[in-house]
Motif scaffolding. Structure first.
Motif, PDB file in Angstrom:
ATOM      1  N   PHE A  29       0.836  -1.207   0.000  1.00  0.00           N
ATOM      2  CA  PHE A  29       0.000   0.000   0.000  1.00  0.00           C
ATOM      3  C   PHE A  29       0.874   1.261   0.000  1.00  0.00           C
ATOM      4  CE2 PHE A  29      -2.305   3.341   2.417  1.00  0.00           C
ATOM      5  CZ  PHE A  29      -3.229   3.638   1.431  1.00  0.00           C
ATOM      6  N   HIS A  32       2.054   1.709  -3.452  1.00  0.00           N
ATOM      7  CA  HIS A  32       0.923   2.191  -4.260  1.00  0.00           C
ATOM      8  C   HIS A  32       0.725   3.692  -4.046  1.00  0.00           C
ATOM      9  CE1 HIS A  32      -3.125   2.645  -5.835  1.00  0.00           C
ATOM     10  NE2 HIS A  32      -3.624   2.892  -4.646  1.00  0.00           N
ATOM     11  N   LEU A  83      -4.902  -4.726  -2.973  1.00  0.00           N
ATOM     12  CA  LEU A  83      -6.292  -5.167  -3.178  1.00  0.00           C
ATOM     13  C   LEU A  83      -6.427  -6.647  -2.796  1.00  0.00           C
ATOM     14  CD1 LEU A  83      -9.018  -4.184  -4.289  1.00  0.00           C
ATOM     15  CD2 LEU A  83      -8.314  -4.950  -6.543  1.00  0.00           C
ATOM     16  N   LEU A 143      -8.589  11.456 -11.968  1.00  0.00           N
ATOM     17  CA  LEU A 143      -7.776  10.496 -11.206  1.00  0.00           C
ATOM     18  C   LEU A 143      -8.011  10.676  -9.700  1.00  0.00           C
ATOM     19  CD1 LEU A 143      -4.479  10.593 -13.306  1.00  0.00           C
ATOM     20  CD2 LEU A 143      -6.185   8.768 -13.247  1.00  0.00           C
ATOM     21  N   LEU A 150     -12.301   4.915  -3.827  1.00  0.00           N
ATOM     22  CA  LEU A 150     -11.620   4.002  -2.888  1.00  0.00           C
ATOM     23  C   LEU A 150     -11.907   4.392  -1.439  1.00  0.00           C
ATOM     24  CD1 LEU A 150      -8.574   3.706  -5.140  1.00  0.00           C
ATOM     25  CD2 LEU A 150      -9.662   1.731  -4.105  1.00  0.00           C
ATOM     26  N   VAL A 151     -11.903   5.696  -1.165  1.00  0.00           N
ATOM     27  CA  VAL A 151     -12.222   6.148   0.195  1.00  0.00           C
ATOM     28  C   VAL A 151     -13.667   5.756   0.531  1.00  0.00           C
ATOM     29  CG1 VAL A 151     -12.482   8.174   1.689  1.00  0.00           C
ATOM     30  CG2 VAL A 151     -10.559   8.050   0.111  1.00  0.00           C
ATOM     31  N   THR A 154     -13.614   2.088   1.410  1.00  0.00           N
ATOM     32  CA  THR A 154     -12.857   1.865   2.653  1.00  0.00           C
ATOM     33  C   THR A 154     -13.667   2.314   3.865  1.00  0.00           C
ATOM     34  OG1 THR A 154     -10.831   2.283   1.437  1.00  0.00           O
ATOM     35  CG2 THR A 154     -10.655   2.292   3.809  1.00  0.00           C
ATOM     36  N   ARG A 186     -12.082  12.407   5.305  1.00  0.00           N
ATOM     37  CA  ARG A 186     -11.036  11.431   4.987  1.00  0.00           C
ATOM     38  C   ARG A 186     -10.539  11.642   3.554  1.00  0.00           C
ATOM     39  NH1 ARG A 186     -10.519   5.388   7.002  1.00  0.00           N
ATOM     40  NH2 ARG A 186      -8.917   4.645   5.614  1.00  0.00           N
ATOM     41  N   ARG A 304      -3.412   4.720   9.943  1.00  0.00           N
ATOM     42  CA  ARG A 304      -4.617   4.350   9.191  1.00  0.00           C
ATOM     43  C   ARG A 304      -4.954   2.880   9.425  1.00  0.00           C
ATOM     44  NH1 ARG A 304      -4.792   1.852   4.429  1.00  0.00           N
ATOM     45  NH2 ARG A 304      -6.564   2.208   3.034  1.00  0.00           N
ATOM     46  N   ARG A 308      -8.107   1.253  11.495  1.00  0.00           N
ATOM     47  CA  ARG A 308      -9.001   0.263  10.868  1.00  0.00           C
ATOM     48  C   ARG A 308      -9.232  -0.906  11.822  1.00  0.00           C
ATOM     49  NH1 ARG A 308      -7.771  -1.734   5.057  1.00  0.00           N
ATOM     50  NH2 ARG A 308      -5.621  -1.696   5.755  1.00  0.00           N
TER      51      ARG A 308
HETATM   52  C1  HEM Z   1      -4.809   6.227  -9.991  1.00  0.00           C
HETATM   53  C2  HEM Z   1      -5.780   6.577  -9.213  1.00  0.00           C
HETATM   54  C3  HEM Z   1      -5.824   6.157  -7.769  1.00  0.00           C
HETATM   55  C4  HEM Z   1      -5.830   6.980  -6.692  1.00  0.00           C
HETATM   56  C5  HEM Z   1      -5.824   8.489  -6.692  1.00  0.00           C
HETATM   57  C6  HEM Z   1      -5.835   6.130  -5.517  1.00  0.00           C
HETATM   58  C7  HEM Z   1      -5.829   6.625  -4.226  1.00  0.00           C
HETATM   59  C8  HEM Z   1      -6.029   5.859  -3.107  1.00  0.00           C
HETATM   60  C9  HEM Z   1      -6.294   6.376  -1.793  1.00  0.00           C
HETATM   61  C10 HEM Z   1      -6.401   7.846  -1.435  1.00  0.00           C
HETATM   62  C11 HEM Z   1      -6.457   5.334  -0.961  1.00  0.00           C
HETATM   63  C12 HEM Z   1      -6.761   5.367   0.537  1.00  0.00           C
HETATM   64  C13 HEM Z   1      -8.246   5.120   0.757  1.00  0.00           C
HETATM   65  C14 HEM Z   1      -8.624   5.198   2.207  1.00  0.00           C
HETATM   66  O1  HEM Z   1      -7.804   4.956   3.086  1.00  0.00           O
HETATM   67  O2  HEM Z   1      -9.795   5.523   2.502  1.00  0.00           O
HETATM   68  C15 HEM Z   1      -6.284   4.150  -1.745  1.00  0.00           C
HETATM   69  C16 HEM Z   1      -6.381   2.894  -1.239  1.00  0.00           C
HETATM   70  C17 HEM Z   1      -6.341   1.766  -2.011  1.00  0.00           C
HETATM   71  N1  HEM Z   1      -6.099   1.684  -3.368  1.00  0.00           N
HETATM   72 FE1  HEM Z   1      -5.775   3.228  -4.632  1.00  0.00          FE
HETATM   73  N2  HEM Z   1      -5.830   4.834  -5.888  1.00  0.00           N
HETATM   74  C18 HEM Z   1      -5.843   4.791  -7.265  1.00  0.00           C
HETATM   75  C19 HEM Z   1      -5.917   3.658  -8.045  1.00  0.00           C
HETATM   76  C20 HEM Z   1      -6.032   2.368  -7.558  1.00  0.00           C
HETATM   77  C21 HEM Z   1      -6.233   1.189  -8.347  1.00  0.00           C
HETATM   78  C22 HEM Z   1      -6.410   1.175  -9.866  1.00  0.00           C
HETATM   79  C23 HEM Z   1      -6.267   0.140  -7.485  1.00  0.00           C
HETATM   80  C24 HEM Z   1      -6.434  -1.340  -7.771  1.00  0.00           C
HETATM   81  C25 HEM Z   1      -5.867  -1.929  -8.770  1.00  0.00           C
HETATM   82  C26 HEM Z   1      -6.101   0.655  -6.160  1.00  0.00           C
HETATM   83  C27 HEM Z   1      -6.075  -0.112  -5.009  1.00  0.00           C
HETATM   84  C28 HEM Z   1      -6.191   0.383  -3.741  1.00  0.00           C
HETATM   85  C29 HEM Z   1      -6.456  -0.409  -2.570  1.00  0.00           C
HETATM   86  C30 HEM Z   1      -6.637  -1.913  -2.532  1.00  0.00           C
HETATM   87  C31 HEM Z   1      -6.558   0.446  -1.484  1.00  0.00           C
HETATM   88  C32 HEM Z   1      -6.876   0.087  -0.034  1.00  0.00           C
HETATM   89  C33 HEM Z   1      -5.678  -0.446   0.704  1.00  0.00           C
HETATM   90  C34 HEM Z   1      -6.024  -0.672   2.157  1.00  0.00           C
HETATM   91  O3  HEM Z   1      -7.204  -0.599   2.544  1.00  0.00           O
HETATM   92  O4  HEM Z   1      -5.082  -0.882   2.942  1.00  0.00           O
HETATM   93  N3  HEM Z   1      -5.975   1.995  -6.228  1.00  0.00           N
HETATM   94  N4  HEM Z   1      -6.015   4.498  -3.042  1.00  0.00           N
END
Ligand code: HEM
Length: 364
Positions: A29, A32, A83, A143, A150-151, A154, A186, A304, A308
């Motif tokens: 993460f 990512h 994921l 984007l 995602l937020v 979550t 958030r 974070r 959770r």
């Molecule tokens: C490019 C645009 C993207 C942005 C701006 C982005 C941003 C974020 C943010 C801000 C979070 C935190 C959410 C939270 O804590 O409430 C997050 C979590 C996450 N993102 Fe991304 N994301 C993007 C693309 C992706 C894609 C395409 C995937 C999957 C292939 C992905 C998989 C995840 C996963 C699984 C989490 C949760 C991890 C966890 O709960 O520990 N994201 N993302």
């Protein structure tokens, strides 16, 4: 009282110790999020400088633009691993939330594709006289809306007590998780954080490549966005459900220490960034706020995760207690794939960043 409709965990044991899965979730993460910071935060910064349109802004955009599509590609690829780990450990919560808010969740894919198309249009125009700033702004906003989706999932996954009301309010999964007061703070906290870290990365790049304007502009982005976290961070904190808020404010627990230490590191980074952003400051002055800002981000990622687990513990879920049986074959395949990705990342970075020797002069 009616029991909450939380599905039972998968009857198959986890493929490795829950602690190891948690560590992998946190590492992947973090990677990512760093790629998101660079690609998505960087797109917003580049688009705003393109909009300003002064020669030094255009020159900055020309230097930054080639990095952006690659960084977004890495953000997507590096999103797959967390994921998988989230689904393994927190499956009953994550799946339920994504079904209850299915339409916004699936919209993520289309927002991502549309953002990507506009980003390519923006980047393609960077070398020409007519820079498409509007495409850049559109790309960054699309984007960033992927982040909102995602937020949305979550936050809903942490509130099983809201699931029945969410299903009743929108049986076809059309609605966002707006019943939850943490959704917007958030999102703002994370979205603004993405731009802040992008500013820090720009400042570090500017110091490394002796590019004064990039260094100062990056620090100014960091200062403005981080100062605004006093509002977004406080709003997010006070809207936490009671068990999480009590834990965060107790001053003793690991979660509380993570909160206060990472907030203090962020504040210190902000204070040190102000003199480092002034005219005539030394390029080396970037590194203290850079290191402190990244350390604060890592602390917030830990926080974070602790928040959770505290939220779900209130509903009787303890990931550490899940049964497991180590699957060495899958572990080996994952390790090799991860290593391959790391090598690919190094190759791509070397390709997009030619050696620093070519940029000896401090650019104006
Ligand atoms: C490019 C645009 C993207 C942005 C701006 C982005 C941003 C974020 C943010 C801000 C979070 C935190 C959410 C939270 O804590 O409430 C997050 C979590 C996450 N993102 Fe991304 N994301 C993007 C693309 C992706 C894609 C395409 C995937 C999957 C292939 C992905 C998989 C995840 C996963 C699984 C989490 C949760 C991890 C966890 O709960 O520990 N994201 N993302």
């Amino acid at each position: 009282m009616t029991p909450l409709p939380i599905p039972l965990p998968d009857p198959l044991p986890l493929p490795m110790h829950p602690g190891a899965l948690k560590a992998l979730l946190l590492v992947t993460f973090t990677l990512h999020l760093m790629a998101v910071n660079l690609g998505v935060g960087g797109s917003l910064i580049a688009a705003v400088h393109a909009l300003r349109g002064k020669p030094k802004d255009r020159e900055l955009v020309r230097r930054l633009a080639p990095l952006l599509p690659g960084a977004v590609t890495f953000a997507i690829t590096l999103g797959v691993a967390p994921l998988l780990f989230v689904q393994l450990t927190y499956g009953p919560f994550f799946y339920t939330a994504s079904v209850l808010t299915a339409v916004p969740w699936l919209a993520l894919i289309f927002l991502l594709m549309a953002g990507y198309v506009l980003l390519y249009r923006f980047v393609g125009s960077a070398g020409s006289e007519t820079l498409h700033a509007a495409s850049g702004i559109g790309a960054a906003l699309l984007l960033l809306s992927v982040g909102l989706m995602l937020v949305n999932v979550t936050t809903l996954s942490l509130r099983p007590d809201l699931w029945a009301a969410q299903a009743a309010a929108s049986p076809h999964g059309l609605r966002m998780n707006t019943l939850d007061p943490t959704l917007w703070p958030r999102y703002l906290h994370l979205g603004v954080g993405i731009v802040a870290v992008a500013g820090l990365l720009l400042a570090g790049w500017g110091a490394w490549r002796s590019h004064t304007y990039a260094r100062q502009a990056g620090l100014r982005w960091f200062i403005a966005t981080t100062a605004s976290q006093a509002a977004w961070g406080t709003w997010l904190l006070v809207k936490q459900p009671a068990p999480v808020l009590d834990l965060l404010l107790d001053g003793r627990s690991a979660a509380s220490l993570s909160l206060w230490i990472s907030t203090a590191l962020g504040a210190l980074a902000l204070l040190m960034a102000i003199p480092a952003s002034q005219d005539g400051s030394r390029p080396q002055a970037v590194w203290a706020p850079f290191g402190l800002g990244l350390a604060s981000t890592l602390g917030m990622i830990l926080l974070r995760d602790q928040a959770r687990d505290a939220a779900l513990a209130a509903f009787g879920f303890h990931p550490g207690a899940l049964p497991y049986k180590t699957d060495w074959l899958s572990l080996g395949v994952f390790g090799l794939t991860f290593l391959g990705l790391a090598v690919l990342l190094i190759v791509v970075l070397r390709w997009v960043m030619p050696p620093a020797a070519s940029a000896k002069e401090e650019a104006p």
